[in-house]
Motif scaffolding. Structure first.
Motif, PDB file in Angstrom:
ATOM      1  N   LEU A 174      20.074   4.087 -38.103  1.00 54.21           N
ATOM      2  CA  LEU A 174      21.342   4.303 -38.549  1.00 54.21           C
ATOM      3  C   LEU A 174      22.597   3.249 -38.604  1.00 54.21           C
ATOM      4  N   LEU A 175      22.426   2.435 -37.557  1.00 48.30           N
ATOM      5  CA  LEU A 175      23.343   1.420 -37.252  1.00 48.30           C
ATOM      6  C   LEU A 175      22.906   0.207 -38.533  1.00 48.30           C
ATOM      7  N   VAL A 176      21.662  -0.061 -38.854  1.00 49.82           N
ATOM      8  CA  VAL A 176      21.365  -1.041 -39.643  1.00 49.82           C
ATOM      9  C   VAL A 176      21.420  -0.376 -41.043  1.00 49.82           C
ATOM     10  N   LEU A 177      21.289   0.791 -41.201  1.00 52.74           N
ATOM     11  CA  LEU A 177      21.803   1.441 -42.757  1.00 52.74           C
ATOM     12  C   LEU A 177      23.562   1.268 -42.947  1.00 52.74           C
ATOM     13  N   LEU A 178      24.215   1.536 -41.936  1.00 51.45           N
ATOM     14  CA  LEU A 178      25.579   1.261 -42.000  1.00 51.45           C
ATOM     15  C   LEU A 178      26.004   0.047 -42.253  1.00 51.45           C
ATOM     16  N   ASP A 179      25.322  -0.950 -41.580  1.00 55.13           N
ATOM     17  CA  ASP A 179      25.635  -2.412 -41.674  1.00 55.13           C
ATOM     18  C   ASP A 179      25.372  -2.826 -43.184  1.00 55.13           C
ATOM     19  N   ASN A 180      24.100  -2.282 -43.535  1.00 54.00           N
ATOM     20  CA  ASN A 180      23.630  -2.619 -44.890  1.00 54.00           C
ATOM     21  C   ASN A 180      24.409  -2.077 -46.056  1.00 54.00           C
ATOM     22  N   ALA A 181      25.279  -1.010 -45.636  1.00 51.21           N
ATOM     23  CA  ALA A 181      26.286  -0.596 -46.693  1.00 51.21           C
ATOM     24  C   ALA A 181      27.426  -1.130 -46.509  1.00 51.21           C
ATOM     25  N   GLY A 182      27.708  -2.086 -45.701  1.00 48.72           N
ATOM     26  CA  GLY A 182      28.784  -2.906 -45.538  1.00 48.72           C
ATOM     27  C   GLY A 182      30.079  -2.442 -44.428  1.00 48.72           C
ATOM     28  N   VAL A 183      29.573  -1.417 -43.712  1.00 53.57           N
ATOM     29  CA  VAL A 183      30.496  -1.022 -42.646  1.00 53.57           C
ATOM     30  C   VAL A 183      30.455  -1.982 -41.625  1.00 53.57           C
ATOM     31  N   ASP A 184      31.516  -2.402 -41.103  1.00 54.27           N
ATOM     32  CA  ASP A 184      31.708  -2.917 -39.599  1.00 54.27           C
ATOM     33  C   ASP A 184      31.298  -2.092 -38.544  1.00 54.27           C
ATOM     34  N   ILE A 185      30.122  -2.599 -37.960  1.00 55.04           N
ATOM     35  CA  ILE A 185      29.546  -1.403 -36.995  1.00 55.04           C
ATOM     36  C   ILE A 185      29.822  -2.013 -35.378  1.00 55.04           C
ATOM     37  N   THR A 186      30.941  -3.062 -35.429  1.00 52.35           N
ATOM     38  CA  THR A 186      30.871  -3.832 -34.173  1.00 52.35           C
ATOM     39  C   THR A 186      31.841  -2.721 -33.171  1.00 52.35           C
ATOM     40  N   ALA A 187      32.776  -2.044 -33.630  1.00 54.35           N
ATOM     41  CA  ALA A 187      33.589  -1.042 -33.164  1.00 54.35           C
ATOM     42  C   ALA A 187      32.768   0.182 -32.448  1.00 54.35           C
TER      43      ALA A 187
END
Length: 394
Positions: A174-187
């Motif tokens: 899920l985190l990889v999908l969000l990162d691939n979608a351009g979402v900043d997943i650091t927070a």
């Protein structure tokens, strides 16, 4: 503390919303250009569809071939486990892959190609996560079933392990999908880390017992129906759970022990004995002659060797004790059954009593000689005094 977290959450949601809107807009543009391309260049569209179907069919045939080869392998082998990855490849993955190849081989619109490659990336992330999850679970099950005798206990542990593996892998996907979608997943990762620490501290004891139970299931220091010694407890293992282990003590009651406490102590597993060693001493009186003392080890050896399920190791005249001449003997009961061990001891002890009585050798017991002295320091012999008194009475 709450305000920064709310702000981070709002920023994350806003970022997700913007990315979703962008993806939707790109999808609309790609769809419109796809319709225009279909109406304007029928030949290219037909070629793209043919390539898509060909790639999909070839991939499915390869998958079926691998599945057929897997069925001919041993179910407990590593080849069977790894070939099982083919069964987890979905037809959707092959179809999207074929569409990507077909569009790349034809003069299709760039926006359509970008959209398909984007979808292919999402599908491959999900597909890889499913394959990795399946391989990890299959390897765990293979190891557990090869070493386990109690399937119910193992499957209780497997259920928890499968849940943990699935949660970890799908969370990472899920985190990889969000990162691939351009979402900043650091927070988001930071928030998950803080939440994980809080949950871990709150359930520290539970997780400690849980992992101890899993360790028992896989390391197998003991199994169900084994007779073990733990601290002051002796008993038979009646149940191995994920949080506690239950022993049936010799006196009949059930003893429930936390798995963490169980692994923190030394455990003696008597069930895995090939034979039981027996070291014991016997003492004879100091009046026993040297010739008889020399023969006693041979008597003991013969008695033990003639006893059923007994193995002689050694017998020696070991020491001069306070009240006896002591012999040290070592033998083995060739069975892990405690009842057989006691039968061997019973038979050997009884045979020793009979043999010593036959040979006129007396077993020693604690004795003390009391010496009485006259006023001048000379020793009074109790035996001589008794004889004198008897003569005077006559």
């Amino acid at each position: 503390m709450t305000q920064p977290q709310n702000s981070s959450a709002s920023e994350a949601l806003s970022s997700v919303e913007q990315n979703v809107q962008g993806v939707v807009q790109q999808g609309r543009t790609a769809f419109v250009e796809l319709l225009d391309w279909i109406t304007e260049d029928t030949q290219s569209v037909t070629l793209a569809l043919a390539i898509t179907l060909a790639v999909t069919i070839i991939a499915l045939l390869i998958k079926w071939g691998v599945s057929f080869a897997r069925q001919r392998t041993d179910q407990s082998s590593l080849a069977h486990v790894f070939l099982g990855s083919a069964d987890r490849m979905s037809a959707m993955t092959f179809l999207v892959l074929g569409a990507s190849v077909g569009l790349s081989a034809t003069p299709s619109p760039d926006s359509v190609q970008d959209a398909v490659w984007y979808v292919l990336g999402l599908v491959l992330i999900i597909q890889v996560a499913a394959i990795v999850r399946g391989l990890a679970i299959d390897l765990v099950q293979r190891r557990a079933l090869k070493r386990a005798d109690s399937r119910s206990a193992v499957w209780n542990g497997i259920a928890i392990i499968k849940w943990a593996i699935s949660t970890f892998i799908w969370s990472a996907a899920l985190l990889v999908l969000l990162d691939n979608a351009g979402v900043d997943i650091t927070a988001l990762i930071a928030g998950l880390g803080i939440g994980g620490i809080a949950i871990g501290l709150a359930a520290q004891g539970l997780f400690s017992d849980l992992f101890a139970g899993i360790s028992i299931l896989f390391d197998k220091p003991f199994q169900r129906d084994d007779f073990i010694e733990f601290g002051d407890f002796l008993g038979t293992v009646s149940k191995i759970g994920l949080k506690t282990t239950r022993l049936r003590s010799l006196s009949g009651e059930e003893v429930v022990i936390r798995n963490t406490n169980l692994l923190d102590e030394t455990i003696r597993n008597y069930q895995r004995l090939d034979e039981r060693r027996w070291l014991f001493q016997i003492g004879v009186t100091y009046q026993t002659g040297a010739d008889q003392l020399e023969q006693i080890p041979g008597w003991i050896k013969s008695i033990i060797e003639e006893t059923d399920q007994a193995r002689f190791e050694r017998a020696h005249f070991a020491r001069f004790a306070d009240s006896a001449l002591e012999f040290e003997i070592v033998c083995h009961a060739q069975s892990m059954d405690y009842a057989v061990f006691m039968d061997v001891r019973h038979a050997v002890n009884l045979a020793l009593v009979r043999k010593f009585a036959e040979e006129g050798v007396e077993f020693a017991y604690p004795t003390r000689t009391l010496m009485i002295a006259r006023e001048d320091g000379s020793v009074i012999d109790p035996a001589a005094s008794t004889q004198t008194q008897e003569r005077d009475e006559q």
